[in-house]
Scaffold this active site. Structure first.
Site, PDB file in Angstrom:
ATOM      1  N   GLY A  24     -15.447 -15.955  34.085  1.00  0.00           N
ATOM      2  CA  GLY A  24     -15.128 -16.687  35.300  1.00  0.00           C
ATOM      3  C   GLY A  24     -13.725 -16.312  35.710  1.00  0.00           C
ATOM      4  N   CYS A  49     -15.571 -12.149  28.700  1.00  0.00           N
ATOM      5  CA  CYS A  49     -14.640 -11.902  29.805  1.00  0.00           C
ATOM      6  C   CYS A  49     -13.517 -12.953  29.832  1.00  0.00           C
ATOM      7  CB  CYS A  49     -15.414 -11.795  31.116  1.00  0.00           C
ATOM      8  SG  CYS A  49     -14.547 -10.793  32.305  1.00  0.00           S
ATOM      9  N   HIS A  72     -20.096  -8.778  30.624  1.00  0.00           N
ATOM     10  CA  HIS A  72     -20.959  -9.960  30.819  1.00  0.00           C
ATOM     11  C   HIS A  72     -22.404  -9.707  30.395  1.00  0.00           C
ATOM     12  CE1 HIS A  72     -18.377 -12.547  33.478  1.00  0.00           C
ATOM     13  NE2 HIS A  72     -17.774 -11.400  33.679  1.00  0.00           N
ATOM     14  N   GLU A  84     -24.603 -11.792  29.762  1.00  0.00           N
ATOM     15  CA  GLU A  84     -25.480 -12.808  30.376  1.00  0.00           C
ATOM     16  C   GLU A  84     -25.957 -12.389  31.759  1.00  0.00           C
ATOM     17  OE1 GLU A  84     -22.287 -12.885  30.200  1.00  0.00           O
ATOM     18  OE2 GLU A  84     -21.406 -13.858  31.942  1.00  0.00           O
TER      19      GLU A  84
HETATM   20  N1  LIG Z   1     -15.194 -11.894  34.935  1.00  0.00           N
HETATM   21  C1  LIG Z   1     -14.196 -12.522  34.371  1.00  0.00           C
HETATM   22  O1  LIG Z   1     -14.356 -13.431  33.574  1.00  0.00           O
HETATM   23  C2  LIG Z   1     -12.829 -12.097  34.837  1.00  0.00           C
HETATM   24  C3  LIG Z   1     -11.714 -12.705  34.073  1.00  0.00           C
HETATM   25  C4  LIG Z   1     -10.415 -12.527  34.814  1.00  0.00           C
HETATM   26  N2  LIG Z   1      -9.853 -11.240  34.593  1.00  0.00           N
HETATM   27  C5  LIG Z   1      -9.469 -13.623  34.392  1.00  0.00           C
HETATM   28  O2  LIG Z   1      -8.347 -13.484  34.256  1.00  0.00           O
HETATM   29  O3  LIG Z   1      -9.867 -14.719  34.219  1.00  0.00           O
END
Ligand SMILES: NC(=O)CC[C@H](N)C(=O)O
Length: 252
Positions: free
Chosen positions: A46, A78, A202, A204
């Site tokens: 996220g 992520c 990801h 998922e």
């Molecule tokens: N798709 C992601 O979760 C991106 C993370 C993003 N780079 C952050 O700092 O939160």
């Protein structure tokens, strides 16, 4: 024997759907006390700064750190990987709170901004040795972080080659440096330390459930039980296949 999915922001629905495809029940976690009822936890992707603010607002950090300390399996994808790293660079001014636990340094937006998101086939020998299937896994990288350094206790499960013309972001995340003279190198995009798993991409968002299955086995190993004792949680839903078809769209 339930998998918690931190559900403050980001791709928690997609994780719950991926677990459902394996016949496993995922429970959304929004309050500290809900962590007492789960045996493992997924922290989705996220936006880690927003997620950290929400976690702080709901007073979740002490309970999340406690959960990690108990040795129960936790997987961060992520933004979730950023949460689990002991150190993050490239943060917004003022930084952000982390849970920590994986002895590594992540760069929050290593691959650049949203429009520099990409997909790539990753070599994943450890995953294949446990789960079988194709030699590669399709990594969906969305404004993704990368792991810059790992401590001695950290296993590297996947790397991604970065070409010499890659644009690397400075730790301020504002200045951009062109690093044209760099030799070809690889950055780390999946790590494991004990029962903590982190992926910069990801899983998922793909139909390949091997990382979810791998994570479920970490859980069963932790409790010295066979995977069948935790999968499925709450019993297999007889309409499971039917439901899988009407799940949220995923990248095929
Ligand atoms: N798709 C992601 O979760 C991106 C993370 C993003 N780079 C952050 O700092 O939160």
């Amino acid at each position: 024997m339930v998998v918690g999915v931190l559900a403050l922001q980001g791709s928690f629905n997609e994780h719950v759907a991926a677990l459902r495809r394996l016949g496993v029940k995922g429970v959304e976690i929004r309050k500290p006390e809900q962590l007492q009822n789960v045996s493992s936890l997924i922290i989705p992707g996220g936006e880690s700064t927003t997620m950290a603010k929400l976690a702080e607002y709901h007073n979740l950090f002490p309970a999340l750190r406690e959960f990690v300390k108990t040795g129960k399996p936790v997987w961060g994808t992520c933004a979730g990987l950023i949460f689990l790293a002991d150190k993050a660079i490239g943060q917004k001014t003022g930084g952000q709170e982390l849970i920590g636990g994986i002895d590594c340094t992540v760069h929050r937006n290593y691959f650049g901004s949203q429009i520099q998101s990409f997909e790539a086939e990753l070599s994943v020998p450890e995953l294949v040795s446990k789960e079988g299937g194709p030699e590669t896994f399709r990594g969906v990288f969305i404004r993704a972080p990368a792991v810059l350094e790992v401590g001695p206790g950290v296993e590297v499960l996947a790397e991604y080659p970065v070409s010499s013309t890659s644009v690397l972001y400075s730790s301020s995340a504002v200045q951009i440096q062109e690093e044209n003279a760099l030799p070809e190198k690889k950055v780390i995009v999946a790590v494991k330390q004990g029962n903590l798993l982190g992926t910069a991409f990801h899983p998922e968002l793909t139909s390949d459930t091997r990382w979810h299955s791998y994570f479920m086995k970490m859980g069963s190993e932790a409790q010295e039980e066979s995977p069948s004792s935790i999968v499925p949680v709450g019993g297999v839903d007889p309409s499971f296949n039917e439901k899988a078809r009407i799940d949220l769209p995923i990248y095929q």
